[in-house]
Enzyme design. Structure first.
Site, PDB file in Angstrom:
ATOM      1  N   PHE A 198      25.824 -38.807 -32.435  1.00  0.00           N
ATOM      2  CA  PHE A 198      26.298 -39.899 -31.569  1.00  0.00           C
ATOM      3  C   PHE A 198      25.595 -41.234 -31.864  1.00  0.00           C
ATOM      4  O   PHE A 198      26.247 -42.266 -32.041  1.00  0.00           O
ATOM      5  CB  PHE A 198      26.084 -39.488 -30.112  1.00  0.00           C
ATOM      6  CG  PHE A 198      26.701 -40.405 -29.087  1.00  0.00           C
ATOM      7  CD1 PHE A 198      28.070 -40.577 -29.000  1.00  0.00           C
ATOM      8  CD2 PHE A 198      25.891 -41.097 -28.182  1.00  0.00           C
ATOM      9  CE1 PHE A 198      28.643 -41.417 -28.043  1.00  0.00           C
ATOM     10  CE2 PHE A 198      26.452 -41.931 -27.220  1.00  0.00           C
ATOM     11  CZ  PHE A 198      27.820 -42.089 -27.149  1.00  0.00           C
ATOM     12  N   SER A 240      36.848 -43.579 -25.844  1.00  0.00           N
ATOM     13  CA  SER A 240      36.435 -42.229 -25.437  1.00  0.00           C
ATOM     14  C   SER A 240      35.823 -41.584 -26.664  1.00  0.00           C
ATOM     15  O   SER A 240      36.274 -41.835 -27.780  1.00  0.00           O
ATOM     16  CB  SER A 240      37.631 -41.393 -24.981  1.00  0.00           C
ATOM     17  OG  SER A 240      38.314 -42.040 -23.929  1.00  0.00           O
ATOM     18  N   CYS A 241      34.791 -40.780 -26.458  1.00  0.00           N
ATOM     19  CA  CYS A 241      34.148 -40.094 -27.583  1.00  0.00           C
ATOM     20  C   CYS A 241      33.871 -38.651 -27.164  1.00  0.00           C
ATOM     21  O   CYS A 241      33.312 -38.418 -26.085  1.00  0.00           O
ATOM     22  CB  CYS A 241      32.842 -40.806 -27.946  1.00  0.00           C
ATOM     23  SG  CYS A 241      32.025 -40.092 -29.390  1.00  0.00           S
ATOM     24  N   VAL A 242      34.311 -37.738 -27.997  1.00  0.00           N
ATOM     25  CA  VAL A 242      34.027 -36.333 -27.712  1.00  0.00           C
ATOM     26  C   VAL A 242      33.329 -35.710 -28.918  1.00  0.00           C
ATOM     27  O   VAL A 242      33.560 -36.107 -30.062  1.00  0.00           O
ATOM     28  CB  VAL A 242      35.297 -35.525 -27.371  1.00  0.00           C
ATOM     29  CG1 VAL A 242      35.925 -36.009 -26.092  1.00  0.00           C
ATOM     30  CG2 VAL A 242      36.304 -35.556 -28.501  1.00  0.00           C
ATOM     31  N   CYS A 284      37.211 -41.367 -30.377  1.00  0.00           N
ATOM     32  CA  CYS A 284      36.339 -40.935 -31.460  1.00  0.00           C
ATOM     33  C   CYS A 284      36.001 -39.457 -31.269  1.00  0.00           C
ATOM     34  O   CYS A 284      35.681 -39.024 -30.156  1.00  0.00           O
ATOM     35  CB  CYS A 284      35.049 -41.757 -31.461  1.00  0.00           C
ATOM     36  SG  CYS A 284      35.356 -43.526 -31.555  1.00  0.00           S
TER      37      CYS A 284
END
Ligand code: NAK
Length: 127
Positions: A87, A106-108, A79
Site C-alpha cells: 500500500f 477505492s483501494c482493495v 485500485c
C-alpha cells in the site's frame, strides 16, 4: 441511451480478454483495469510494486489521453493490490501521477489479479 465510443490505442496494452480498453459515454471515459503490461510487448514490466504501479499508471494515462482527456480530469479510481503490504509503496508512485486535485479512490488488497500482476488500476475520467 447514447452510443458509447470505443477507445483503442496501441499506447496501452491490448485487451487480454473479452473487453475493450475503454468506452466514452455521456462525457465520461470508463477505462478497463490496467495491469502493468508493456504495450509494445504485452509482457509484464520487470520489477516490483513500484515499477508495476508506474507502468499501470502510464497505461491509464495513455488511455485517458487517447479519449481526449488527461489525468487531471480523472474523477474516480479503483485500485487493486495483490498484497496490501504494498500500500505505501503503491501510494508513493500513485501520488506522482495525481499530484493535485486527486480523484476519489477505492483501494482493495489481497486479491489475485490477471497474469499474477501486483496491481491493477481502473479509472473514470471526464472527457
Ligand atoms: C486486465 C483486465 N482489465 C481484465 O479484465 O482482465
Amino acid at each position: 441511451m447514447s452510443k458509447a465510443k470505443i477507445i483503442s490505442t496501441p499506447k496501452a496494452p491490448a485487451a487480454i480478454g473479452p473487453y475493450v480498453q475503454g468506452k466514452v459515454i455521456n462525457g465520461f471515459l470508463f477505462a478497463s483495469g490496467q495491469i502493468p503490461l508493456v504495450p509494445e510487448t504485452g509482457a509484464m514490466v520487470a520489477g516490483g510494486i513500484k515499477e508495476q504501479a508506474r507502468q499501470a499508471l502510464n497505461n491509464v494515462k495513455a488511455l485517458v489521453e487517447e479519449a481526449g482527456s488527461d489525468l487531471s480530469k480523472v474523477v474516480k479510481t479503483t485500485c487493486f493490490l495483490k498484497d496490501i503490504a504494498d500500500f505505501a509503496a503503491f501510494n508513493e508512485v500513485y501520488a506522482e501521477f495525481f499530484k493535485e486535485n486527486a480523484p476519489a479512490r477505492s483501494c482493495v488488497g489481497g486479491i489475485d489479479l490477471p497474469k499474477n500482476a501486483l496491481c491493477e488500476i481502473e479509472v473514470i475520467a471526464e472527457v
